[in-house]
Enzyme design. Structure first.
Site, PDB file in Angstrom:
ATOM      1  N   SER A 299      41.610  62.805  44.321  1.00 36.11           N
ATOM      2  CA  SER A 299      42.564  61.702  44.372  1.00 36.11           C
ATOM      3  C   SER A 299      41.874  60.347  44.558  1.00 36.11           C
ATOM      4  CB  SER A 299      43.586  61.976  45.483  1.00 36.11           C
ATOM      5  OG  SER A 299      44.673  61.095  45.422  1.00 36.11           O
ATOM      6  N   ASP A 310      32.449  53.855  35.614  1.00 28.74           N
ATOM      7  CA  ASP A 310      32.776  53.165  34.362  1.00 28.74           C
ATOM      8  C   ASP A 310      32.149  51.779  34.292  1.00 28.74           C
ATOM      9  OD1 ASP A 310      34.190  55.318  33.523  1.00 28.74           O
ATOM     10  OD2 ASP A 310      36.146  54.352  33.458  1.00 28.74           O
ATOM     11  N   LYS A 324      42.448  65.721  40.805  1.00 29.85           N
ATOM     12  CA  LYS A 324      43.823  65.320  41.116  1.00 29.85           C
ATOM     13  C   LYS A 324      44.021  63.876  40.663  1.00 29.85           C
ATOM     14  CE  LYS A 324      47.228  64.662  44.743  1.00 29.85           C
ATOM     15  NZ  LYS A 324      47.411  63.235  44.387  1.00 29.85           N
TER      16      LYS A 324
END
Length: 448
Positions: A299, A310, A324
């Site tokens: 999460s 990224d 998740k």
């Protein structure tokens, strides 16, 4: 606000008398009216069953409990993370997100009717008693969990400080179930801990509660003061971190980024899309960052790892995260508690969905004992009823080992991160280049 009003109306109507919906006249049999008619018929059926249980069940029933269980059954059938919170559980949840609550100190979910440990929280009774991620709890004080809801099982694990509870556990790699006795304690979660590792700052984030962002600020400031100009970089340890508050994950990511998107959430409708961007100002001054993840990182942990990966702001080391990638919204129902409802998927800055796929590290570093190698690895993709990946189930592959040795000397992932920042291990790019050259050599050899 509109969602809250509609949710409150729906639950309130359900709690009163559902049979009245069958009395609604339908003037024309359009497809929409036909669908409504079927819905009203089903609600009427619920009312009939409810009255039959009240009248004929072998023992007297409690109306409030029947309604609570019916609502929770509806929500839990959607996915493993949606549920109903009665007023007491709602209050407990609010206390937990503030970072202090009573209990054992474990993050749990439901799997095949049993309670599954996502992760024990550091320095809590459960962690000290030896509870491990992926353990399946079958009994509480010899009472079977099968048949309980997750909220009922959690409620039973809570209790007065100083009282003991016996957990019966099934663990992959062990032939027989075994019992662990744990004494309940007041759980105060210090979500951020830190220490110096030579000229490297090590920061362990155990969960994302209301204290996390301020705790990170404190850790970075203290390490900069202690190490000084020789500071080589930071290790952010998110292993076995089950997640928590979205705004805290955004704040932690923002602390390392100068600009750009951190995460976006996308619901059922396009107008529900939200994007969260960095406000600028890397508090580390651009020093190198390594993030550790494993199969217990879920999460909010995956939001942070995905954002820094990224933007190429950090090197991610470890094994694939839990996967998740869904957002749960807490929708208050006034004095009737709240519902925890999955309302969106979240996406990394490059548009990757993590749901049932997880974050793949830049450098895969495994550490497994012989016992761990024999254990079944699970992640979001293995949970019954999970929200599937948008790319299809064939693309799902979340989860990995969640083992972290108690002794630093045995912690292969941590030692690798330290060596990387000290220049003793190749970077992710260097490793990729080496692998590319190796593959090219193999292909050339085959061509010859």
């Amino acid at each position: 606000m509109k969602r809250q009003i509609l949710a409150s109306f729906a639950i309130g109507t359900l709690s009163a008398t559902l049979a009245i919906f069958a009395l609604q006249p339908i003037s024309q049999e359009t497809p929409a009216n036909a669908a409504n008619s079927e819905t009203y018929r089903q609600l009427n059926l619920f009312g009939d069953v409810f009255e039959r249980v009240r009248a004929d069940y072998v023992e007297e029933t409690d109306d409030a409990s029947l309604i609570d269980n019916a609502i929770n059954g509806m929500l839990s059938s959607l996915d493993p993370h949606s549920s109903y919170l009665n007023p007491k559980n709602y209050r407990d949840m609010q206390v937990q997100t503030r970072g202090e609550f009573g209990g054992l100190g474990i993050e749990v979910t439901m799997e095949n009717g049993l309670v599954k440990v996502v992760t024990p929280i550091d320095e809590t009774p459960a962690s000290e008693a030896g509870v491990r991620p992926n353990d399946l709890i079958t009994h509480l004080d010899d009472e079977p969990i099968m048949g309980m809801s997750l909220s009922e099982a959690v409620e039973k694990m809570r209790g007065p400080v100083g009282t003991a509870i016996k957990l019966s556990i099934i663990r992959e790699g062990r032939d027989e179930p075994f019992d662990i006795s744990i004494t309940r304690d007041k759980i105060t979660i210090k979500s951020v801990r830190y220490r110096r590792e030579g000229d490297i700052g090590y920061i362990r984030v155990t969960t994302f509660n209301e204290q996390t962002s301020s705790g990170l600020d404190e850790a970075v400031t203290a390490l900069q003061k202690e190490i000084g100009a020789n500071l080589k970089g930071y290790i952010i340890d998110l292993r076995n971190n089950p997640g928590g508050l979205l705004d805290q994950a955004i704040s932690v990511s923002d602390a390392f980024l100068e600009q750009g998107e951190i995460v976006s959430t996308r619901g059922r409708h396009s107008e529900d899309t939200q994007r969260y961007n960095s406000r600028g100002g890397d508090m580390t001054g651009g020093r190198p960052v390594v993030v550790l993840v494993n199969g217990g990182s879920a999460s909010a942990s995956e939001i942070v790892a995905g954002a820094l990966q990224d933007h190429r702001r950090a090197t991610i080391i470890g094994t694939r995260s839990f996967g998740k990638g869904s957002v749960q919204t807490i929708i208050p129902l006034g004095s009737d508690g709240a519902i925890r409802l999955t309302t969106a998927r979240y996406y990394t800055p490059s548009g990757r969905s993590i749901q049932a796929k997880g974050i793949d590290p830049d450098l895969v570093v495994r550490q497994e004992t012989e016992e761990e190698k024999n254990r079944r690895v699970t992640g979001e993709a293995s949970l019954r009823g999970h929200l599937t990946s948008e790319e299809g189930e064939e693309k799902e592959a979340s989860g990995s080992s969640s083992y972290v040795p108690a002794n630093k000397e045995d912690d292969t992932q941590l030692l690798y991160a330290i060596d990387l920042l000290n220049g003793k291990k190749p970077s992710a790019q260097a490793a990729a280049n080496k692998q590319a050259k190796s593959n090219a050599g193999v292909e050339q050899g085959a061509a010859n």
